[in-house]
Enzyme design. Structure first.
Site, PDB file in Angstrom:
ATOM      1  N   ASP A 103       0.866  -1.175   0.000  1.00  0.00           N
ATOM      2  CA  ASP A 103       0.000   0.000   0.000  1.00  0.00           C
ATOM      3  C   ASP A 103       0.904   1.226   0.000  1.00  0.00           C
ATOM      4  OD1 ASP A 103      -2.324   1.649   0.413  1.00  0.00           O
ATOM      5  OD2 ASP A 103      -3.219  -0.048   1.473  1.00  0.00           O
ATOM      6  N   ASP A 204      -2.939   4.748  -2.547  1.00  0.00           N
ATOM      7  CA  ASP A 204      -3.998   5.359  -1.738  1.00  0.00           C
ATOM      8  C   ASP A 204      -4.394   6.734  -2.288  1.00  0.00           C
ATOM      9  OD1 ASP A 204      -5.352   5.084   1.020  1.00  0.00           O
ATOM     10  OD2 ASP A 204      -4.423   7.056   1.191  1.00  0.00           O
ATOM     11  N   GLU A 257      -6.387   3.846  -5.891  1.00  0.00           N
ATOM     12  CA  GLU A 257      -7.691   4.148  -5.300  1.00  0.00           C
ATOM     13  C   GLU A 257      -8.065   5.548  -5.773  1.00  0.00           C
ATOM     14  OE1 GLU A 257      -9.835   4.608  -0.968  1.00  0.00           O
ATOM     15  OE2 GLU A 257      -7.919   5.529  -1.385  1.00  0.00           O
ATOM     16  N   HIS A 326     -11.163  -2.554   3.346  1.00  0.00           N
ATOM     17  CA  HIS A 326     -11.143  -2.186   4.773  1.00  0.00           C
ATOM     18  C   HIS A 326     -11.915  -0.899   5.062  1.00  0.00           C
ATOM     19  CE1 HIS A 326      -8.140   0.106   2.733  1.00  0.00           C
ATOM     20  NE2 HIS A 326      -8.067   0.926   3.753  1.00  0.00           N
ATOM     21  N   ASP A 327     -12.475  -0.262   4.022  1.00  0.00           N
ATOM     22  CA  ASP A 327     -13.249   0.970   4.219  1.00  0.00           C
ATOM     23  C   ASP A 327     -14.742   0.767   4.016  1.00  0.00           C
ATOM     24  OD1 ASP A 327     -10.894   2.460   4.576  1.00  0.00           O
ATOM     25  OD2 ASP A 327     -10.727   2.891   2.434  1.00  0.00           O
TER      26      ASP A 327
HETATM   27  C1  NOJ Z   1      -8.098   5.485   1.777  1.00  0.00           C
HETATM   28  C2  NOJ Z   1      -7.796   4.356   2.704  1.00  0.00           C
HETATM   29  O1  NOJ Z   1      -8.286   3.167   2.163  1.00  0.00           O
HETATM   30  C3  NOJ Z   1      -8.421   4.714   4.020  1.00  0.00           C
HETATM   31  O2  NOJ Z   1      -8.433   3.642   4.920  1.00  0.00           O
HETATM   32  C4  NOJ Z   1      -7.682   5.915   4.550  1.00  0.00           C
HETATM   33  O3  NOJ Z   1      -8.310   6.369   5.730  1.00  0.00           O
HETATM   34  C5  NOJ Z   1      -7.664   7.066   3.555  1.00  0.00           C
HETATM   35  N1  NOJ Z   1      -7.400   6.636   2.214  1.00  0.00           N
HETATM   36  C6  NOJ Z   1      -6.614   8.084   3.919  1.00  0.00           C
HETATM   37  O4  NOJ Z   1      -5.337   7.534   3.739  1.00  0.00           O
END
Ligand code: NOJ
Ligand code: CA
Length: 594
Positions: A103, A204, A257, A326-327
């Site tokens: 990541d 990210d 992402e 994970h989000d």
């Molecule tokens: C996306 C990540 O997946 C998330 O978990 C994180 O809080 C934010 N970006 C900030 O890095």
């Protein structure tokens, strides 16, 4: 432009598995998952048929956002292990044909990173590593932007006596990508991990890197200011530079992402001729039942889901396909029915994930049908975003019950409870006190039980992954929508055009079976009933007379066959049972059209 065949790479055929290290496997009883723990579970990961692991952050971090706030990019946080452990992970994964993808969190660092500490003291060369601003002449904040975790994006720093920008938590200051020295630092970090044998990076919030201006933003209170930093030309230039300087020479893979990305933006970020990212994670397909944000629900419709999927499936030459991370809430609790049809709806969602065109990403626990958390109050929740939202809603005088309902539905901790390995108190995850509560359903929903049960969600995933690995159509064929209404959708994977057949580059580590490409893989039609009611299809001929055994004794090659089903039925009669999902190997797809 859609669905043309990109030059074949190893990651087109691979199934990815995301590990959230904190919650995967603890090896030393401190309640926090770690790298030796991951190594001890590599056989389980390999048994699923996985070709690559995306590892959520294991770098040194004060954990304001569970590792997405990094204080040292070239070291492993001692709670997760050491660099030696990491090297062992890469080597042991490689032995099992699994690549490691790191990541990469470079929009921001931790405020405890030495760069930020030096920057606030105006020490060169770090003075301009971050985005600093004085107050406006009227003493107000530098602009009206609001952040992803709610509230202003500006925090006052007592030492430097200026505000710094943070799109996320105040402990996550944004780096300044107008400064070439920052880009050089990032290139050094990329090289460091590529030299250690990683195969690439999940990047990210990568489309937010470059802030074109700091003017006031337009629009309402939610994430105001985005037009100044979402997918700006500056971000494209940086991605192209990273690719040219570091990623391409190392043959590295990237998936970005890309928050709130449109299809056109996604094309610019990831079509092969752009030389930026290999894949993007977009969110459109997960937002069918949401208004504006995860926290504002609306009813789900299967036809809306199919419409959105079709746009992306046909709009990009290759998709990153995912339903969880994970989000996000657990998909069986989100689009499935974890109360009345838990395993059948989890199976149906497995069909969706593994029969779309693209590279599938499974999030840890998804393969055993893990559900949202069963917490009963906010003090059991760790997620910084949930706590910030609760505070904001409290200020707005929203009653506690409503606040808790919203958090229960959308909290990121839904996906972060420990991996359920077995039915014991620590669920095989830890012998100590887990950092986040274990779901009580681990006595039923767990790896050990499902491993033994041929009808489990886990074995359903394994079966589908094997099917995909052996099917040129599922691996490389086209995508077309077939039928949809409020509850049911159907789509077809069309055979790979003869002219496009090509072996994957670097296919040495591709999934077992991926090379077994038979000459005549037909079309596959997939029917999914996203409801707890039997659904009669108004055009019954579409879903009738399907038999695996061809009882009519006709030409076995011509008879459509159910190859996978969530109900075990082997023939359809113009209707779909509750949460029935079927994959039909369809030798005569042409005849079904019209
Ligand atoms: C996306 C990540 O997946 C998330 O978990 C994180 O809080 C934010 N970006 C900030 O890095
Ligand atoms: Ca540990």
């Amino acid at each position: 432009m859609s669905q043309r065949q990109p030059a074949r790479q190893w990651w087109h055929d691979a199934v990815f598995y995301q590990i959230y290290p904190r919650s995967f496997q603890d090896s030393n009883g401190d309640g926090i998952g770690d790298i030796p723990g991951i190594i001890s579970r590599l056989d389980e990961v390999a048994a699923l048929g996985v070709g690559a692991i995306w590892l959520s952050p294991v770098y040194c971090s004060p954990d304001a956002d569970n590792g997405y706030d990094i204080s040292d990019y070239c070291a492993i946080d001692p709670r997760y292990g050491t660099l030696d452990d990491f090297d062992r992970l890469v080597a042991e994964a490689r032995e099992r044909g699994i690549r490691i993808v790191m990541d990469l969190v470079i929009n921001h660092t931790s405020d405890e990173h030495p760069w930020f500490q030096a920057s606030r003291r105006r020490e060169e060369p770090y003075t301009d590593y971050y985005i600093w601003q004085p107050p406006r002449s009227d003493g107000e904040l530098p602009n009206n932007w609001t952040g992803f975790f709610m509230g202003s994006t500006w925090e006052w720093d007592e030492v430097r006596e200026e505000y710094y920008l943070h799109l996320f938590d105040k402990k996550q200051p944004d780096l300044n990508y107008h400064n070439p020295a920052v880009i050089e630092e990032i290139e050094r970090i990329l090289r460091f991990w590529l030299d250690r044998g990683v195969a690439g990076f999940r990047c990210d919030v990568i489309s937010l890197l470059y802030k074109t201006s700091l003017e006031d933003g337009k629009g309402g209170p939610v994430i105001r200011g985005m037009e100044h930093y979402k997918t700006q030309p500056g971000a494209h230039e940086i991605l192209q530079k990273l690719r040219r300087d570091v990623l391409d020479p190392a043959g590295a893979f990237t998936v970005g992402e890309t928050v709130m990305v449109t299809l056109d933006e996604a094309r610019d970020l990831s079509e092969p001729d752009r030389h930026e990212l290999d894949l993007v994670f977009y969110f459109d397909h997960l937002e069918v039942d949401r208004l504006v944000s995860r926290y504002v629900p609306k009813p789900f419709r299967a036809d809306t889901l199919l419409e959105r999927l079709t746009r992306w499936q046909q709009g990009l030459s290759w998709n990153a396909v995912y339903l969880e991370n994970h989000d996000q809430p657990r998909i069986v609790s989100h689009y499935g029915d974890d109360k009345h049809y838990w395993s059948r709806s989890a199976d149906l969602l497995a069909i969706l994930l593994l029969t779309l065109r693209g590279t599938p990403f499974i999030y840890q626990g998804q393969e055993i049908g893990m559900t949202d958390f069963d917490f009963s109050s906010l003090d059991q929740v760790d997620d910084v975003e949930s706590h910030n939202i609760d505070a904001l809603l409290r200020e707005a005088k929203i009653p506690q019950q409503v606040r808790w309902w919203l958090i229960r539905t959308a909290s990121r901790d839904n996906a972060r409870t420990p991996m359920q390995w077995d039915a014991t108190a620590g669920t095989g995850f830890t012998t100590g006190r887990p950092w986040l509560g274990i779901n009580a359903n681990h006595t039923v929903v767990n790896y050990a039980a499902e491993d033994q049960d041929p009808r489990s969600v886990l074995n359903f995933y394994r079966r589908l992954i094997r099917l995909r690995a052996k099917s040129p159509t599922l691996l490389r064929g086209g995508f077309e929508p077939v039928w949809a209404d409020r509850s049911v959708m159907a789509y077809r994977r069309t055979p790979e055009p003869e002219a496009d057949r090509q072996p994957a580059e670097g296919a040495d580590q591709a999934q077992p079976g991926a090379a077994e490409t038979g000459p005549k893989d037909p079309a596959y039609t997939i029917w999914l009933n996203f409801s707890g009611r039997t659904q009669r299809i108004k055009q019954p001929w579409l879903v009738s007379s399907v038999s695996a055994d061809d009882p009519a004794g006709g030409d076995p090659v011509q008879a459509p066959q159910i190859v996978v089903s969530t109900t075990g039925r082997r023939e359809l009669d113009g209707c779909l049972l509750p949460w029935e999902g079927v994959v039909i190997r369809d030798f005569a797809a042409e005849a079904w059209r019209g």
